[in-house]
Motif scaffolding. Sequence first.
Motif, PDB file in Angstrom:
ATOM      1  N   PHE A 122      12.644  -0.224  17.140  1.00  0.00           N
ATOM      2  CA  PHE A 122      11.452  -0.828  17.711  1.00  0.00           C
ATOM      3  C   PHE A 122      10.238  -0.287  16.959  1.00  0.00           C
ATOM      4  O   PHE A 122       9.925   0.901  17.038  1.00  0.00           O
ATOM      5  CB  PHE A 122      11.367  -0.527  19.210  1.00  0.00           C
ATOM      6  N   ASN A 123       9.569  -1.163  16.212  1.00  0.00           N
ATOM      7  CA  ASN A 123       8.455  -0.788  15.359  1.00  0.00           C
ATOM      8  C   ASN A 123       7.146  -1.224  15.996  1.00  0.00           C
ATOM      9  O   ASN A 123       6.935  -2.421  16.226  1.00  0.00           O
ATOM     10  CB  ASN A 123       8.597  -1.469  13.990  1.00  0.00           C
ATOM     11  N   GLU A 124       6.256  -0.255  16.281  1.00  0.00           N
ATOM     12  CA  GLU A 124       4.949  -0.585  16.827  1.00  0.00           C
ATOM     13  C   GLU A 124       4.090  -1.146  15.697  1.00  0.00           C
ATOM     14  O   GLU A 124       3.994  -0.552  14.621  1.00  0.00           O
ATOM     15  CB  GLU A 124       4.274   0.644  17.413  1.00  0.00           C
ATOM     16  N   ILE A 125       3.476  -2.281  15.929  1.00  0.00           N
ATOM     17  CA  ILE A 125       2.601  -2.908  14.944  1.00  0.00           C
ATOM     18  C   ILE A 125       1.169  -2.589  15.361  1.00  0.00           C
ATOM     19  O   ILE A 125       0.727  -2.961  16.449  1.00  0.00           O
ATOM     20  CB  ILE A 125       2.824  -4.436  14.867  1.00  0.00           C
ATOM     21  N   GLU A 126       0.464  -1.888  14.480  1.00  0.00           N
ATOM     22  CA  GLU A 126      -0.899  -1.457  14.763  1.00  0.00           C
ATOM     23  C   GLU A 126      -1.895  -2.342  14.028  1.00  0.00           C
ATOM     24  O   GLU A 126      -1.600  -2.869  12.949  1.00  0.00           O
ATOM     25  CB  GLU A 126      -1.090   0.001  14.343  1.00  0.00           C
ATOM     26  N   SER A 127      -3.069  -2.480  14.600  1.00  0.00           N
ATOM     27  CA  SER A 127      -4.121  -3.293  14.006  1.00  0.00           C
ATOM     28  C   SER A 127      -4.738  -2.569  12.823  1.00  0.00           C
ATOM     29  O   SER A 127      -4.939  -1.353  12.852  1.00  0.00           O
ATOM     30  CB  SER A 127      -5.200  -3.584  15.044  1.00  0.00           C
ATOM     31  N   GLU A 128      -5.050  -3.335  11.802  1.00  0.00           N
ATOM     32  CA  GLU A 128      -5.751  -2.788  10.642  1.00  0.00           C
ATOM     33  C   GLU A 128      -7.218  -3.185  10.664  1.00  0.00           C
ATOM     34  O   GLU A 128      -7.963  -2.857   9.742  1.00  0.00           O
ATOM     35  CB  GLU A 128      -5.082  -3.271   9.352  1.00  0.00           C
ATOM     36  N   VAL A 129      -7.626  -3.915  11.721  1.00  0.00           N
ATOM     37  CA  VAL A 129      -9.009  -4.367  11.852  1.00  0.00           C
ATOM     38  C   VAL A 129      -9.499  -4.105  13.269  1.00  0.00           C
ATOM     39  O   VAL A 129      -8.714  -3.918  14.189  1.00  0.00           O
ATOM     40  CB  VAL A 129      -9.143  -5.881  11.541  1.00  0.00           C
ATOM     41  N   SER A 130     -10.818  -4.109  13.418  1.00  0.00           N
ATOM     42  CA  SER A 130     -11.437  -4.024  14.737  1.00  0.00           C
ATOM     43  C   SER A 130     -11.976  -5.395  15.088  1.00  0.00           C
ATOM     44  O   SER A 130     -12.434  -6.136  14.208  1.00  0.00           O
ATOM     45  CB  SER A 130     -12.591  -3.018  14.730  1.00  0.00           C
ATOM     46  N   GLY A 131     -11.909  -5.736  16.359  1.00  0.00           N
ATOM     47  CA  GLY A 131     -12.420  -7.030  16.772  1.00  0.00           C
ATOM     48  C   GLY A 131     -11.921  -7.422  18.146  1.00  0.00           C
ATOM     49  O   GLY A 131     -11.581  -6.568  18.965  1.00  0.00           O
ATOM     50  N   ARG A 132     -11.857  -8.747  18.376  1.00  0.00           N
ATOM     51  CA  ARG A 132     -11.435  -9.281  19.671  1.00  0.00           C
ATOM     52  C   ARG A 132     -10.287 -10.256  19.441  1.00  0.00           C
ATOM     53  O   ARG A 132     -10.352 -11.118  18.575  1.00  0.00           O
ATOM     54  CB  ARG A 132     -12.616 -10.002  20.335  1.00  0.00           C
ATOM     55  N   ILE A 133      -9.217 -10.133  20.247  1.00  0.00           N
ATOM     56  CA  ILE A 133      -8.063 -11.041  20.152  1.00  0.00           C
ATOM     57  C   ILE A 133      -8.509 -12.424  20.615  1.00  0.00           C
ATOM     58  O   ILE A 133      -8.993 -12.586  21.732  1.00  0.00           O
ATOM     59  CB  ILE A 133      -6.879 -10.554  21.021  1.00  0.00           C
ATOM     60  N   VAL A 134      -8.349 -13.418  19.738  1.00  0.00           N
ATOM     61  CA  VAL A 134      -8.736 -14.782  20.056  1.00  0.00           C
ATOM     62  C   VAL A 134      -7.524 -15.599  20.486  1.00  0.00           C
ATOM     63  O   VAL A 134      -7.598 -16.412  21.391  1.00  0.00           O
ATOM     64  CB  VAL A 134      -9.408 -15.456  18.834  1.00  0.00           C
ATOM     65  N   LYS A 135      -6.383 -15.338  19.834  1.00  0.00           N
ATOM     66  CA  LYS A 135      -5.190 -16.118  20.151  1.00  0.00           C
ATOM     67  C   LYS A 135      -3.941 -15.322  19.792  1.00  0.00           C
ATOM     68  O   LYS A 135      -3.887 -14.649  18.780  1.00  0.00           O
ATOM     69  CB  LYS A 135      -5.207 -17.445  19.380  1.00  0.00           C
ATOM     70  N   VAL A 136      -2.922 -15.435  20.648  1.00  0.00           N
ATOM     71  CA  VAL A 136      -1.592 -14.899  20.362  1.00  0.00           C
ATOM     72  C   VAL A 136      -0.765 -16.086  19.883  1.00  0.00           C
ATOM     73  O   VAL A 136      -0.620 -17.077  20.600  1.00  0.00           O
ATOM     74  CB  VAL A 136      -0.955 -14.247  21.614  1.00  0.00           C
ATOM     75  N   LEU A 137      -0.227 -16.007  18.682  1.00  0.00           N
ATOM     76  CA  LEU A 137       0.425 -17.147  18.046  1.00  0.00           C
ATOM     77  C   LEU A 137       1.938 -17.196  18.234  1.00  0.00           C
ATOM     78  O   LEU A 137       2.576 -18.155  17.807  1.00  0.00           O
ATOM     79  CB  LEU A 137       0.098 -17.149  16.550  1.00  0.00           C
ATOM     80  N   VAL A 138       2.522 -16.171  18.859  1.00  0.00           N
ATOM     81  CA  VAL A 138       3.979 -16.090  19.009  1.00  0.00           C
ATOM     82  C   VAL A 138       4.317 -15.833  20.469  1.00  0.00           C
ATOM     83  O   VAL A 138       3.634 -15.057  21.141  1.00  0.00           O
ATOM     84  CB  VAL A 138       4.555 -14.961  18.117  1.00  0.00           C
ATOM     85  N   ASP A 139       5.375 -16.467  20.960  1.00  0.00           N
ATOM     86  CA  ASP A 139       5.848 -16.225  22.323  1.00  0.00           C
ATOM     87  C   ASP A 139       6.595 -14.901  22.388  1.00  0.00           C
ATOM     88  O   ASP A 139       7.234 -14.479  21.418  1.00  0.00           O
ATOM     89  CB  ASP A 139       6.789 -17.345  22.771  1.00  0.00           C
ATOM     90  N   ASN A 140       6.542 -14.266  23.550  1.00  0.00           N
ATOM     91  CA  ASN A 140       7.253 -13.011  23.757  1.00  0.00           C
ATOM     92  C   ASN A 140       8.759 -13.204  23.556  1.00  0.00           C
ATOM     93  O   ASN A 140       9.320 -14.225  23.935  1.00  0.00           O
ATOM     94  CB  ASN A 140       6.977 -12.477  25.167  1.00  0.00           C
ATOM     95  N   ALA A 141       9.403 -12.227  22.945  1.00  0.00           N
ATOM     96  CA  ALA A 141      10.850 -12.205  22.693  1.00  0.00           C
ATOM     97  C   ALA A 141      11.293 -13.299  21.725  1.00  0.00           C
ATOM     98  O   ALA A 141      12.439 -13.722  21.753  1.00  0.00           O
ATOM     99  CB  ALA A 141      11.642 -12.269  23.992  1.00  0.00           C
ATOM    100  N   SER A 142      10.375 -13.744  20.860  1.00  0.00           N
ATOM    101  CA  SER A 142      10.702 -14.766  19.862  1.00  0.00           C
ATOM    102  C   SER A 142      10.999 -14.111  18.522  1.00  0.00           C
ATOM    103  O   SER A 142      10.398 -13.099  18.180  1.00  0.00           O
ATOM    104  CB  SER A 142       9.531 -15.727  19.662  1.00  0.00           C
TER     105      SER A 142
END
Length: 156
Positions: A122-142
């Motif tokens: 299980f690899n945690e994916i960390e943000s490389e930028v600062s900002g505000r999440i506008v949209k999640v493009l992938v469904d959970n467990a996909s």
Amino acid sequence: MDIKQIQDLIRFVSKSGVNEVSIEQENFKITIKTNEAPTYVNASIPAPLAQAAAPQPAALPSVAPAEPVTAVADTSNYITIKSPMIGTFYRSSSPDKPLFVNVGDEISTGSVLCIIEAMKLFNEIESEVSGRIVKVLVDNASPVEYDQPLFLVEPK
């Protein structure tokens, strides 16, 4: 249709790249589907199957890809966070835990956005930028591919 003709039809479907084939007769109906992504082709039934399926030669209906009608949003000012690996995308560390991020959340460099499971790791994916999440493009467990867009972020 006998079993030999059905087997020939299955082989034809698997080799042709067609996603689904349906044949209907008065007292017989068969639908064969594959698990692959749809491929749109114009095809006809092979001669032995066409003779068995109907007294006259029959052809499959032409299938054309549908043109999606969607409003095009201006995403040029957003940053796309992409998957760094192939695996399964998860929005939280477990089903009973809260989501790492939601639409509208402020994130900073190093914030954990999601987990991607690859080969039982299980690899945690960390943000490389600062900002505000506008949209999640992938469904959970996909399942996700390498370089597949995961989030849209409005930079600070």
